[in-house]
Structure formats: C-alpha cells, structure tokens
Design a protein around this motif. Sequence first.
Motif, PDB file in Angstrom:
ATOM      1  N   PHE A  78       0.804  -1.216   0.000  1.00  5.07           N
ATOM      2  CA  PHE A  78       0.000   0.000   0.000  1.00  5.07           C
ATOM      3  C   PHE A  78       0.842   1.273   0.000  1.00  5.07           C
ATOM      4  CE2 PHE A  78      -2.681  -3.374   1.619  1.00  5.07           C
ATOM      5  CZ  PHE A  78      -3.786  -3.233   0.793  1.00  5.07           C
ATOM      6  N   TRP A  79       1.914   1.321   0.773  1.00  4.59           N
ATOM      7  CA  TRP A  79       2.871   2.424   0.635  1.00  4.59           C
ATOM      8  C   TRP A  79       4.267   1.935   0.972  1.00  4.59           C
ATOM      9  CZ3 TRP A  79      -1.465   3.166   3.874  1.00  4.59           C
ATOM     10  CH2 TRP A  79      -1.247   3.119   5.254  1.00  4.59           C
ATOM     11  N   TYR A  80       5.218   2.344   0.161  1.00  2.00           N
ATOM     12  CA  TYR A  80       6.601   1.894   0.280  1.00  2.00           C
ATOM     13  C   TYR A  80       7.474   2.780  -0.607  1.00  2.00           C
ATOM     14  CZ  TYR A  80       5.412  -0.371  -4.159  1.00  2.00           C
ATOM     15  OH  TYR A  80       4.996  -0.613  -5.442  1.00  2.00           O
ATOM     16  N   SER A  81       8.785   2.612  -0.505  1.00  2.00           N
ATOM     17  CA  SER A  81       9.705   3.367  -1.345  1.00  2.00           C
ATOM     18  C   SER A  81      10.923   2.518  -1.662  1.00  2.00           C
ATOM     19  CB  SER A  81      10.134   4.675  -0.661  1.00  2.00           C
ATOM     20  OG  SER A  81      10.918   4.400   0.492  1.00  2.00           O
ATOM     21  N   TYR A  82      11.661   2.924  -2.672  1.00  2.00           N
ATOM     22  CA  TYR A  82      12.879   2.212  -3.048  1.00  2.00           C
ATOM     23  C   TYR A  82      13.741   3.120  -3.926  1.00  2.00           C
ATOM     24  CZ  TYR A  82      10.574   1.572  -7.555  1.00  2.00           C
ATOM     25  OH  TYR A  82       9.947   1.810  -8.755  1.00  2.00           O
ATOM     26  N   ASP A  83      15.000   2.765  -4.049  1.00  2.00           N
ATOM     27  CA  ASP A  83      15.941   3.476  -4.912  1.00  2.00           C
ATOM     28  C   ASP A  83      16.233   2.630  -6.145  1.00  2.00           C
ATOM     29  OD1 ASP A  83      16.074   5.435  -2.977  1.00  2.00           O
ATOM     30  OD2 ASP A  83      17.963   4.721  -2.122  1.00  2.00           O
ATOM     31  N   TYR A  84      16.294   3.285  -7.283  1.00  2.00           N
ATOM     32  CA  TYR A  84      16.664   2.614  -8.530  1.00  2.00           C
ATOM     33  C   TYR A  84      17.485   3.602  -9.344  1.00  2.00           C
ATOM     34  CZ  TYR A  84      16.310  -0.100 -12.837  1.00  2.00           C
ATOM     35  OH  TYR A  84      16.598  -0.831 -13.962  1.00  2.00           O
ATOM     36  N   GLY A  85      18.769   3.298  -9.521  1.00  2.00           N
ATOM     37  CA  GLY A  85      19.640   4.246 -10.203  1.00  2.00           C
ATOM     38  C   GLY A  85      19.712   5.551  -9.428  1.00  2.00           C
ATOM     39  N   MET A  86      19.461   6.653 -10.110  1.00  2.00           N
ATOM     40  CA  MET A  86      19.519   7.976  -9.481  1.00  2.00           C
ATOM     41  C   MET A  86      18.154   8.468  -9.018  1.00  2.00           C
ATOM     42  SD  MET A  86      22.381  10.191 -11.565  1.00  2.00           S
ATOM     43  CE  MET A  86      21.792   9.834 -13.210  1.00  2.00           C
ATOM     44  N   VAL A  87      17.171   7.552  -8.911  1.00  2.00           N
ATOM     45  CA  VAL A  87      15.805   7.941  -8.572  1.00  2.00           C
ATOM     46  C   VAL A  87      15.357   7.290  -7.276  1.00  2.00           C
ATOM     47  CG1 VAL A  87      13.397   7.965  -9.322  1.00  2.00           C
ATOM     48  CG2 VAL A  87      15.230   8.210 -11.014  1.00  2.00           C
ATOM     49  N   HIS A  88      14.792   8.084  -6.386  1.00  2.00           N
ATOM     50  CA  HIS A  88      14.090   7.581  -5.210  1.00  2.00           C
ATOM     51  C   HIS A  88      12.600   7.648  -5.524  1.00  2.00           C
ATOM     52  CE1 HIS A  88      13.348   6.753  -0.917  1.00  2.00           C
ATOM     53  NE2 HIS A  88      12.310   7.581  -1.055  1.00  2.00           N
ATOM     54  N   THR A  89      11.947   6.501  -5.551  1.00  2.00           N
ATOM     55  CA  THR A  89      10.520   6.429  -5.871  1.00  2.00           C
ATOM     56  C   THR A  89       9.728   6.084  -4.615  1.00  2.00           C
ATOM     57  OG1 THR A  89      10.953   5.717  -8.147  1.00  2.00           O
ATOM     58  CG2 THR A  89       8.758   5.283  -7.251  1.00  2.00           C
ATOM     59  N   THR A  90       8.695   6.864  -4.353  1.00  2.00           N
ATOM     60  CA  THR A  90       7.821   6.632  -3.220  1.00  2.00           C
ATOM     61  C   THR A  90       6.412   6.368  -3.735  1.00  2.00           C
ATOM     62  OG1 THR A  90       9.130   8.113  -1.825  1.00  2.00           O
ATOM     63  CG2 THR A  90       6.923   7.572  -1.066  1.00  2.00           C
ATOM     64  N   VAL A  91       5.864   5.231  -3.376  1.00  2.00           N
ATOM     65  CA  VAL A  91       4.525   4.825  -3.791  1.00  2.00           C
ATOM     66  C   VAL A  91       3.590   4.955  -2.597  1.00  2.00           C
ATOM     67  CG1 VAL A  91       3.123   2.951  -4.731  1.00  2.00           C
ATOM     68  CG2 VAL A  91       5.510   3.210  -5.455  1.00  2.00           C
ATOM     69  N   ILE A  92       2.497   5.690  -2.771  1.00  2.00           N
ATOM     70  CA  ILE A  92       1.542   5.870  -1.684  1.00  2.00           C
ATOM     71  C   ILE A  92       0.145   5.471  -2.142  1.00  2.00           C
ATOM     72  CG2 ILE A  92       2.862   7.657  -0.508  1.00  2.00           C
ATOM     73  CD1 ILE A  92       1.109   9.749  -1.847  1.00  2.00           C
ATOM     74  N   SER A  93      -0.772   5.375  -1.202  1.00  2.00           N
ATOM     75  CA  SER A  93      -2.149   4.984  -1.492  1.00  2.00           C
ATOM     76  C   SER A  93      -3.085   6.165  -1.310  1.00  2.00           C
ATOM     77  CB  SER A  93      -2.589   3.833  -0.573  1.00  2.00           C
ATOM     78  OG  SER A  93      -3.992   3.602  -0.711  1.00  2.00           O
ATOM     79  N   CYS A  94      -3.684   6.604  -2.398  1.00  2.00           N
ATOM     80  CA  CYS A  94      -4.691   7.661  -2.313  1.00  2.00           C
ATOM     81  C   CYS A  94      -6.026   7.121  -1.809  1.00  2.00           C
ATOM     82  CB  CYS A  94      -4.885   8.314  -3.681  1.00  2.00           C
ATOM     83  SG  CYS A  94      -3.519   9.376  -4.185  1.00  2.00           S
ATOM     84  N   LYS A 120      23.115  10.194  -3.844  1.00  2.00           N
ATOM     85  CA  LYS A 120      22.896   8.947  -4.563  1.00  2.00           C
ATOM     86  C   LYS A 120      21.671   9.023  -5.462  1.00  2.00           C
ATOM     87  CE  LYS A 120      21.865   4.041  -3.742  1.00  2.00           C
ATOM     88  NZ  LYS A 120      21.589   3.019  -2.693  1.00  2.00           N
ATOM     89  N   THR A 121      20.585   9.593  -4.951  1.00  2.00           N
ATOM     90  CA  THR A 121      19.326   9.663  -5.706  1.00  2.00           C
ATOM     91  C   THR A 121      18.836  11.109  -5.722  1.00  2.00           C
ATOM     92  OG1 THR A 121      18.108   9.073  -3.688  1.00  2.00           O
ATOM     93  CG2 THR A 121      18.656   7.285  -5.213  1.00  2.00           C
ATOM     94  N   PRO A 122      19.370  11.935  -6.614  1.00  2.00           N
ATOM     95  CA  PRO A 122      18.968  13.343  -6.662  1.00  2.00           C
ATOM     96  C   PRO A 122      17.547  13.560  -7.161  1.00  2.00           C
ATOM     97  CG  PRO A 122      20.446  12.827  -8.472  1.00  2.00           C
ATOM     98  CD  PRO A 122      20.438  11.623  -7.592  1.00  2.00           C
ATOM     99  N   TRP A 123      16.961  12.553  -7.825  1.00  2.00           N
ATOM    100  CA  TRP A 123      15.605  12.683  -8.352  1.00  2.00           C
ATOM    101  C   TRP A 123      14.618  11.953  -7.453  1.00  2.00           C
ATOM    102  CZ3 TRP A 123      14.748  16.074 -12.112  1.00  2.00           C
ATOM    103  CH2 TRP A 123      15.836  16.447 -12.917  1.00  2.00           C
TER     104      TRP A 123
END
Length: 264
Positions: A78-94, A120-123
């Motif tokens: 439902f909500w979590y985050s992770y790093d991939y390359g130069m991107v930090h992605t955060t997934v949330i539940s609306c 490490k993850t500027p984006w």
Amino acid sequence: MFSISSPFNTIIILQCHRDYDDPAGNHEYGHRRGGEGGKDPSGVMTPGGYYRWNDSGGECGVPFSKRFWGSGNGNGVFWYSYDYGMVHTTVISCEHDLSVGSEQYVWLETDLKHGVNSTKTPWVIVECHRPMYMLRKRTKNGRYIESELGPLLAEQNVDLYIAGHRHVYFRSCQGFNQTNCGQQGPMHVVVGTGGYPISDKKMGPCHVEDTSKHPWMESCFHSYGYGKVTVANATSLYWEFIGDEGRILDEAWVHKNSTRHGFV
C-alpha cells in the motif's frame, strides 16, 4: 479461453526483469464491509476500511496484496519506497488516509525527509493513483490530496508526481505549486491511458473552452499510450508520452540544480 489470471501472469514475467509499481487505486482497495478483526490487509480496523471516495463499489484489497508486493519499508503493497539508479521512488495509497498526522502521512514525511540520499538519488518521484490536478473540473479528491500533500511535496523538493485514474493524458508545467509554475513543486502527470476506454473528448477532463485560464497546463489529450522517464544525469530528466503506435506524442525536459533546491 481467457482467465482472470492471464494478465497477472504476464505482469509477473515483467516483474522479474523490471521494477513494477502498482499504486493502490479504487479498484484494488475500497471495501465497505468485512474488514473488521484484522481482515483488512492494510491494517485498517473498521469494517469498511478507509472508504473516503465511494466511487467504485470497492475491492477488499486481499487479491491485490497477495499478487503484488512492496519493498518492505512501509505498509506492504500500500505504501513503500525504493531506490533505482539515481531515482528515489515513493509509492503511496490515495485510497487511505493522507491527512496531516495520519499513519501514512507521517511515514511519507519521514521517507522524504530522511529516506532520500540526494547524492545517490537526486531525483524524487511520488506515485499515487489519483491526480491532484486536472482541467475541466477540480475534483473533490484532487482538492483533498492537494491540500494535504501539496505543501509537503513542495517542501521536500519532489520532482515528479505520477497519477492515473482519469482516462486521459495530462502534464503540467514544471515546478507546479497551487496553480503557479516555476515554483518549488513537482511536475504533475496523469497517464490513465493503458487500455480502458479513453474519456469522451467533448466531456472529458481535457475539454476546456479557454485554455488561457489554465496556463499551468502544458499538455492534455485523449489518446492511448504510456509514459517513460529517462534520467540523463543528476540535473536533467527527460519525460515522454508514447502513443500506442510508438510515436512520441509529448515530451519535456526537467532541469534543476544538483542539491534539489529548485529548477534552474
């Protein structure tokens, strides 16, 4: 013979080779009853879960939580985050409580403040099923998400907010914050064009009589396709929307300084 598991089997193959995010939407979670006693996989204890929008009849979230998974640092799928390359992605539940001080909000705030290594993850990208902004009308849920999350995303220099839900394509200007461009805020994109019938062109959310009243809109149209992010380096990111025939229908470069304090 087609079975309900067929598209999921295809997705599982994709997941073995690529990061695959599936933010919870109104067809994954939104039940009205049966969630008491720990049956709700997201941990909400009321019988009806967190049912704010009342717009789809609602799924219990169990099939969704069994078929997909998160990174393990939040609340399951439902909500979590992770790093991939130069991107930090955060997934949330609306589909869950996003109000300031709620469990999910506190987790999101902590993730954006302390979970991002800007060297490490500027984006930073935030994904949620429902958009904050569209054109033809500002929806009740969009206004709610904007009021609760907008200031936080701007404060923490989120670069891109990706949503779906509305079956059109939409892209805002860069640094979008409270209808102003070039501010400390993310670029907003809506890509709800993966297969479900596209919204009617005359009555859909892209239909406005006077586009000059919406200077923050850079692109909005009714067409099937998908979005693609290419990170060039720590200060330049390329966004493109590719139609179902393989042509690039929309594109934009996002440029900023390397310390995530705004756009160049």
